[in-house]
Design a protein around this motif. Structure first.
Motif, short mmCIF file in Angstrom:
data_model
loop_
_atom_site.label_atom_id
_atom_site.label_comp_id
_atom_site.label_asym_id
_atom_site.label_seq_id
_atom_site.Cartn_x
_atom_site.Cartn_y
_atom_site.Cartn_z
N LEU A 145 0.83 -1.20 0.00
CA LEU A 145 0.00 0.00 0.00
C LEU A 145 0.87 1.26 0.00
N LEU A 151 -1.16 -5.76 2.07
CA LEU A 151 -2.39 -6.54 2.14
C LEU A 151 -2.13 -7.93 1.57
N HIS A 162 -3.69 -7.48 7.06
CA HIS A 162 -2.98 -6.22 6.85
C HIS A 162 -1.74 -6.24 7.74
N ALA A 192 -7.15 -8.60 -3.12
CA ALA A 192 -7.59 -7.51 -2.25
C ALA A 192 -7.02 -6.22 -2.80
N ARG A 194 -6.93 -2.09 -2.48
CA ARG A 194 -7.24 -0.87 -1.75
C ARG A 194 -7.53 0.24 -2.75
N HIS A 199 -11.34 2.01 0.94
CA HIS A 199 -12.11 0.81 0.64
C HIS A 199 -11.18 -0.31 0.18
N THR A 200 -11.64 -1.56 0.34
CA THR A 200 -10.88 -2.72 -0.11
C THR A 200 -11.82 -3.66 -0.85
N ASP A 212 -16.96 -5.40 -1.36
CA ASP A 212 -16.21 -4.17 -1.13
C ASP A 212 -16.39 -3.76 0.33
N ASP A 215 -13.73 1.62 5.02
CA ASP A 215 -12.53 1.77 5.84
C ASP A 215 -12.73 1.29 7.27
#
Length: 304
Positions: A145, A151, A162, A192, A194, A199-200, A212, A215
């Motif tokens: 990230l 992730l 995470h 996954a 981000r 959002h993920t 989805d 956060d």
């Protein structure tokens, strides 16, 4: 970023949209917007990227030369360089970062994440907190990230983990199906992504759904076959969030239901179908990268 909505079917633009893309899986190739293969690679792959300069980076399935899998870099002139030779059962993923490093994961008795320099020097290494009995089902598309954390989807742990740079667990996203505590419906997280404001987006393979998370870890959008014209989600594996907010999903085993079912599906936020790609095969694409849309090249790091 996404909100639940009822699908209105196939978008009017679906027949007009074209994509050029890299496909990784049982076959490895770049498909032109005209539906003809521009480039092929003779090995099965797990993951891959095409960089802005045309360099291709691939995570290879294991075979005789690389019994633990490998990561290779292919220059625009075709020259191939080994970045990493797997040391355990499999190399599951590779991500070339903006810093010029490579984030990879290895499966085996000691599953781990590695971040390598351009020359293959280990810069970061830590164990992954996934189960160790089933090597193949440990992890898939691990990504770094913007804040330097990672992730990692862990399939049989039914969660996206995470991690911080030292391997500490900062949190988990639970991908189990609500009301299914014994995991009778296998909800294995594969990808996954981000995106947006924290959002993920997660592809859950055997539960045939894409979810989805916001956060706060709450599921705010779900795509299932009930939202599509057919049973198109069969082992949804890779995905990519496009600049326009649409998502493209790889349905690895859609051909087992219908040989003409699409292997790649582009979906709008309202769950309309914007584009599809079919190859007539039973299984095929694990992951992919959309390289251009309607002749316009997508530059920068793809959100996949």
């Amino acid at each position: 970023m996404f909100a639940n909505a009822v699908s209105t079917g196939v978008s009017a633009q679906a027949d007009e949209t074209t994509h050029r893309f890299l496909a990784c899986g049982q076959q490895t190739y770049i498909m032109g917007a005209d539906g003809k293969k521009e480039w092929t690679y003779p090995r099965k792959t797990r993951d891959g990227y095409v960089l802005d300069d045309g360099t291709i980076v691939l995570a290879l399935n294991k075979f005789k030369k690389y019994p633990g899998g490998a990561v290779v870099r292919i220059a625009p002139d075709g020259n191939e360089t080994l970045i990493w030779k797997g040391t355990q059962s499999e190399v599951n993923s590779v991500e070339p970062t903006a810093e010029g490093t490579y984030v990879i994961t290895e499966a085996g008795d000691h599953p781990r994440l590695l971040e390598l320099s351009a020359t293959g020097k280990v810069l970061v290494e830590f164990p992954l907190a996934c189960q160790t009995k089933n090597h193949h089902m440990q992890t898939r598309m691990t990504r770094k990230l913007d804040d330097g954390t990672y992730l990692a989807p862990h399939l049989l742990d039914f969660a996206v983990f995470h991690y911080d740079r030292d391997g500490g667990i900062l949190g988990k996203l639970d991908t189990t199906v609500p009301g299914d505590p014994k995991h009778k419906v296998h909800s294995w997280p594969f990808t996954a992504i981000r995106h947006g404001d924290g959002h993920t987006l997660v592809c859950c393979t055997h539960s045939k759904r894409v979810v989805d998370f916001d956060d706060n870890g709450k599921v705010v959008w779900t795509l299932t076959n009930e939202d599509l014209p057919g049973e198109w989600l069969q082992d949804p594996c890779g995905a990519q969030v496009l600049p326009n907010g649409n998502i493209v999903i790889a349905s690895y085993a859609a051909g087992r239901i219908d040989p003409n079912a699409p292997k790649l599906i582009e979906i709008t936020r309202d769950k309309d179908v914007a584009w599809t790609y079919s190859d007539g095969k039973k299984v095929g694409i694990h992951h992919f990268q959309i390289l251009s849309t309607n002749g316009e090249r997508l530059t920068g790091h793809p959100n996949k």
